[in-house]
Design a protein around this motif. Structure first.
Motif, PDB file in Angstrom:
ATOM      1  N   PRO A 236       7.098 112.295 -30.459  1.00  0.00           N
ATOM      2  CA  PRO A 236       6.536 111.203 -29.663  1.00  0.00           C
ATOM      3  C   PRO A 236       6.885 109.824 -30.218  1.00  0.00           C
ATOM      4  O   PRO A 236       7.168 109.671 -31.405  1.00  0.00           O
ATOM      5  CB  PRO A 236       5.022 111.433 -29.759  1.00  0.00           C
ATOM      6  CG  PRO A 236       4.848 112.820 -30.249  1.00  0.00           C
ATOM      7  CD  PRO A 236       6.063 113.157 -31.047  1.00  0.00           C
ATOM      8  N   SER A 237       6.866 108.836 -29.339  1.00  0.00           N
ATOM      9  CA  SER A 237       7.171 107.464 -29.755  1.00  0.00           C
ATOM     10  C   SER A 237       6.644 106.480 -28.728  1.00  0.00           C
ATOM     11  O   SER A 237       6.713 106.733 -27.524  1.00  0.00           O
ATOM     12  CB  SER A 237       8.686 107.294 -29.863  1.00  0.00           C
ATOM     13  OG  SER A 237       9.044 105.937 -29.940  1.00  0.00           O
ATOM     14  N   THR A 238       6.121 105.384 -29.201  1.00  0.00           N
ATOM     15  CA  THR A 238       5.827 104.254 -28.307  1.00  0.00           C
ATOM     16  C   THR A 238       6.919 103.205 -28.476  1.00  0.00           C
ATOM     17  O   THR A 238       7.666 102.892 -27.550  1.00  0.00           O
ATOM     18  CB  THR A 238       4.454 103.622 -28.663  1.00  0.00           C
ATOM     19  OG1 THR A 238       3.450 104.609 -28.535  1.00  0.00           O
ATOM     20  CG2 THR A 238       4.138 102.444 -27.743  1.00  0.00           C
ATOM     21  N   ARG A 239       7.037 102.660 -29.690  1.00  0.00           N
ATOM     22  CA  ARG A 239       7.905 101.500 -29.952  1.00  0.00           C
ATOM     23  C   ARG A 239       9.390 101.818 -29.925  1.00  0.00           C
ATOM     24  O   ARG A 239      10.169 101.116 -29.276  1.00  0.00           O
ATOM     25  CB  ARG A 239       7.584 100.898 -31.331  1.00  0.00           C
ATOM     26  CG  ARG A 239       6.400 100.007 -31.350  1.00  0.00           C
ATOM     27  CD  ARG A 239       5.670 100.151 -32.667  1.00  0.00           C
ATOM     28  NE  ARG A 239       5.101 101.480 -32.749  1.00  0.00           N
ATOM     29  CZ  ARG A 239       3.921 101.819 -32.215  1.00  0.00           C
ATOM     30  NH1 ARG A 239       3.185 100.906 -31.664  1.00  0.00           N
ATOM     31  NH2 ARG A 239       3.465 103.060 -32.263  1.00  0.00           N
ATOM     32  N   THR A 240       9.797 102.830 -30.657  1.00  0.00           N
ATOM     33  CA  THR A 240      11.238 103.065 -30.820  1.00  0.00           C
ATOM     34  C   THR A 240      11.861 103.441 -29.480  1.00  0.00           C
ATOM     35  O   THR A 240      12.919 102.939 -29.111  1.00  0.00           O
ATOM     36  CB  THR A 240      11.485 104.160 -31.881  1.00  0.00           C
ATOM     37  OG1 THR A 240      10.647 103.881 -32.997  1.00  0.00           O
ATOM     38  CG2 THR A 240      12.916 104.174 -32.338  1.00  0.00           C
ATOM     39  N   PHE A 241      11.167 104.306 -28.731  1.00  0.00           N
ATOM     40  CA  PHE A 241      11.673 104.705 -27.413  1.00  0.00           C
ATOM     41  C   PHE A 241      11.715 103.509 -26.471  1.00  0.00           C
ATOM     42  O   PHE A 241      12.745 103.197 -25.875  1.00  0.00           O
ATOM     43  CB  PHE A 241      10.802 105.828 -26.837  1.00  0.00           C
ATOM     44  CG  PHE A 241      11.337 106.356 -25.537  1.00  0.00           C
ATOM     45  CD1 PHE A 241      12.280 107.377 -25.534  1.00  0.00           C
ATOM     46  CD2 PHE A 241      10.933 105.820 -24.326  1.00  0.00           C
ATOM     47  CE1 PHE A 241      12.803 107.852 -24.337  1.00  0.00           C
ATOM     48  CE2 PHE A 241      11.454 106.293 -23.134  1.00  0.00           C
ATOM     49  CZ  PHE A 241      12.387 107.319 -23.127  1.00  0.00           C
TER      50      PHE A 241
ATOM     51  N   ARG B 200      15.627 111.016 -31.747  1.00  0.00           N
ATOM     52  CA  ARG B 200      14.574 111.248 -32.749  1.00  0.00           C
ATOM     53  C   ARG B 200      14.341 112.746 -32.828  1.00  0.00           C
ATOM     54  O   ARG B 200      14.266 113.424 -31.790  1.00  0.00           O
ATOM     55  CB  ARG B 200      13.278 110.528 -32.354  1.00  0.00           C
ATOM     56  CG  ARG B 200      12.096 110.929 -33.217  1.00  0.00           C
ATOM     57  CD  ARG B 200      10.881 110.078 -32.957  1.00  0.00           C
ATOM     58  NE  ARG B 200      11.044 108.744 -33.514  1.00  0.00           N
ATOM     59  CZ  ARG B 200      10.085 107.824 -33.549  1.00  0.00           C
ATOM     60  NH1 ARG B 200       8.887 108.106 -33.055  1.00  0.00           N
ATOM     61  NH2 ARG B 200      10.295 106.643 -34.072  1.00  0.00           N
TER      62      ARG B 200
ATOM     63  N   HIS C 208      14.443 106.266 -40.996  1.00  0.00           N
ATOM     64  CA  HIS C 208      14.248 105.595 -39.707  1.00  0.00           C
ATOM     65  C   HIS C 208      14.978 104.250 -39.850  1.00  0.00           C
ATOM     66  O   HIS C 208      14.361 103.206 -40.000  1.00  0.00           O
ATOM     67  CB  HIS C 208      12.755 105.398 -39.448  1.00  0.00           C
ATOM     68  CG  HIS C 208      12.395 104.994 -38.051  1.00  0.00           C
ATOM     69  ND1 HIS C 208      13.318 104.492 -37.145  1.00  0.00           N
ATOM     70  CD2 HIS C 208      11.198 105.004 -37.401  1.00  0.00           C
ATOM     71  CE1 HIS C 208      12.694 104.217 -36.011  1.00  0.00           C
ATOM     72  NE2 HIS C 208      11.407 104.525 -36.132  1.00  0.00           N
TER      73      HIS C 208
ATOM     74  N   GLN D 235      14.168 101.001 -37.779  1.00  0.00           N
ATOM     75  CA  GLN D 235      12.878 100.399 -38.125  1.00  0.00           C
ATOM     76  C   GLN D 235      13.039  99.540 -39.378  1.00  0.00           C
ATOM     77  O   GLN D 235      12.560  98.407 -39.440  1.00  0.00           O
ATOM     78  CB  GLN D 235      11.825 101.484 -38.360  1.00  0.00           C
ATOM     79  CG  GLN D 235      10.468 100.960 -38.816  1.00  0.00           C
ATOM     80  CD  GLN D 235       9.720 100.187 -37.732  1.00  0.00           C
ATOM     81  OE1 GLN D 235       9.705 100.604 -36.574  1.00  0.00           O
ATOM     82  NE2 GLN D 235       9.098  99.060 -38.078  1.00  0.00           N
TER      83      GLN D 235
ATOM     84  N   PRO E 115       4.796  99.637 -39.535  1.00  0.00           N
ATOM     85  CA  PRO E 115       5.702 100.147 -38.488  1.00  0.00           C
ATOM     86  C   PRO E 115       4.936 100.622 -37.248  1.00  0.00           C
ATOM     87  O   PRO E 115       5.519 100.721 -36.165  1.00  0.00           O
ATOM     88  CB  PRO E 115       6.422 101.308 -39.179  1.00  0.00           C
ATOM     89  CG  PRO E 115       5.531 101.722 -40.308  1.00  0.00           C
ATOM     90  CD  PRO E 115       4.814 100.478 -40.756  1.00  0.00           C
ATOM     91  N   LEU E 116       3.645 100.935 -37.425  1.00  0.00           N
ATOM     92  CA  LEU E 116       2.772 101.458 -36.386  1.00  0.00           C
ATOM     93  C   LEU E 116       3.247 102.854 -35.934  1.00  0.00           C
ATOM     94  O   LEU E 116       4.405 103.177 -36.137  1.00  0.00           O
ATOM     95  CB  LEU E 116       2.676 100.499 -35.197  1.00  0.00           C
ATOM     96  CG  LEU E 116       2.179  99.082 -35.542  1.00  0.00           C
ATOM     97  CD1 LEU E 116       2.204  98.205 -34.296  1.00  0.00           C
ATOM     98  CD2 LEU E 116       0.783  99.103 -36.152  1.00  0.00           C
ATOM     99  N   PRO E 117       2.441 103.699 -35.325  1.00  0.00           N
ATOM    100  CA  PRO E 117       1.058 103.410 -34.972  1.00  0.00           C
ATOM    101  C   PRO E 117       0.149 103.365 -36.206  1.00  0.00           C
ATOM    102  O   PRO E 117       0.456 103.956 -37.223  1.00  0.00           O
ATOM    103  CB  PRO E 117       0.679 104.605 -34.087  1.00  0.00           C
ATOM    104  CG  PRO E 117       1.540 105.724 -34.595  1.00  0.00           C
ATOM    105  CD  PRO E 117       2.832 105.090 -35.000  1.00  0.00           C
TER     106      PRO E 117
HETATM  107  N1   CP Z   1       7.610 102.453 -35.594  1.00  0.00           N
HETATM  108  C1   CP Z   1       7.764 103.589 -34.884  1.00  0.00           C
HETATM  109  O1   CP Z   1       8.663 104.411 -35.149  1.00  0.00           O
HETATM  110  O2   CP Z   1       6.861 103.720 -33.882  1.00  0.00           O
HETATM  111  P1   CP Z   1       6.935 104.858 -32.763  1.00  0.00           P
HETATM  112  O3   CP Z   1       6.721 106.188 -33.449  1.00  0.00           O
HETATM  113  O4   CP Z   1       5.885 104.525 -31.764  1.00  0.00           O
HETATM  114  O5   CP Z   1       8.338 104.806 -32.182  1.00  0.00           O
END
Ligand code: CP
Length: 316
Positions: free
Chosen positions: A59-64, A113, A141, A144, A275-277
């Motif tokens: 899963p990913s919010t930012r990278t995707f 990923r 990563h 990032q 880097p979050l989350p």
């Molecule tokens: N920073 C980072 O990799 O966030 P995601 O997992 O939401 O992509």
């Protein structure tokens, strides 16, 4: 075998920060800074007619989202698989190598990923189009780390003589592994690593990085945080990497970034990154501090740095 970038990105994979040198970082950041200042309409002329394939097996919010937005903002289009283990023929047993061979029939570049460390190096080996590592398990990563370094560079106009703090999960945090590799490229940097003993860097990695000249100081208490760091880089404890969830529960909130800690230990110019989350390791009250960049500048820079990478890899 991963090709070093050596200042020329055209056609190359980005799998590890180990491919980078000072010159390559400077080329990338110059392009990211140019893109950040450019008009949206002009940028659309960069990659019209080009297609990026995004495959995220985790899963990913930012990278995707930032990769998807970055490619579209350059005028290109994307083929997107989120959760391919459910939605692609991986569910029928197709290997990642075969999937990559198929995706390259349709796309000009792949962003992948995967939960298993080392998978992206394998994919890069078989693919004839450039491949970008969007996170491989507990490995690396790189994009990032590049956006994190860009954020530090923007703020302090240098990447040498930096004193930083990284807190949380040093063992499993792939962003930590890439960022230490990245900061090792420049001389005179010292990083304090704050984590419980169980989540320290592996001894192998600790030795690998220190041999490169970066000074790493492992600490186990908030009291040991040194004054006037350039940055604090908080990270979450990586629940998905624990076989025993009871151990995770015990360690998950070992160190919390609170307003009180900021008042007691942060410098006036220290920037706060993540880097979050986040899952509880940063108090919400810290968000309002102007030195907090994790929800704003740091995340947004991710899009600009990824735009710069796409542009340099596909156009040169
Ligand atoms: N920073 C980072 O990799 O966030 P995601 O997992 O939401 O992509």
């Amino acid at each position: 075998m991963l090709k070093p970038i050596k200042g020329s990105f055209k056609g190359k994979d980005v799998v590890s920060l180990d491919q980078f040198d000072q010159k390559s970082i400077k080329v990338l950041f110059k392009e990211a800074a140019r893109i950040k200042k450019s008009k949206a309409k002009e940028l659309l002329r960069t990659l019209p007619g080009r297609v990026a394939g995004l495959m995220f097996f985790e899963p990913s919010t930012r990278t995707f989202s930032s990769n998807s937005a970055a490619f579209k903002r350059l005028g290109g289009a994307t083929v997107e698989h989120q959760n391919p283990l459910v939605t692609s023929s991986a569910v029928k047993g197709e290997t990642i190598e075969d999937t990559a061979m198929m995706m390259q029939q349709y796309c000009d570049i792949l962003v992948i990923r995967h939960p298993v460390k080392g998978t992206l190096a394998r994919v890069a080996d078989v693919a004839d189009i450039p491949v970008i590592n969007a996170g491989d398990g507990i490995g690396e990563h790189p994009t990032q780390a590049l956006l994190d370094m860009f954020t530090i560079w923007e703020k302090f106009a240098k990447l040498t003589g930096i004193k930083g703090l990284m807190a949380g999960d040093m063992l499993n945090g792939r962003t930590v592994h890439s960022l230490i590799r990245g900061l090792s490229i420049f001389p005179g940097n010292t990083i304090y690593l704050l984590s419980p003993k169980q989540l320290r860097l592996s001894r192998e990695e600790f030795q690998l990085y220190t041999k490169r000249g970066i000074k790493l100081v492992e600490i186990e208490s908030l009291k040991q945080i040194p004054p006037d760091c350039h940055f604090w880089y908080w990270t979450r404890v990586q629940k998905e990497r624990f076989a025993d969830k009871k151990v995770y529960e015990k360690l998950k909130l070992s160190f919390i970034l609170t307003k009180k800690l900021v008042t007691e230990k942060a410098g006036k110019k220290t920037i706060f990154m993540h880097p979050l989350p986040r899952v509880g390791e940063i108090e919400l009250a810290v968000d309002k501090d102007p030195r907090s960049l994790y929800l704003t500048t740091e995340a947004r820079n991710g899009m600009f740095v990824r735009m710069a990478l796409f542009s340099l890899i596909l156009k040169g």
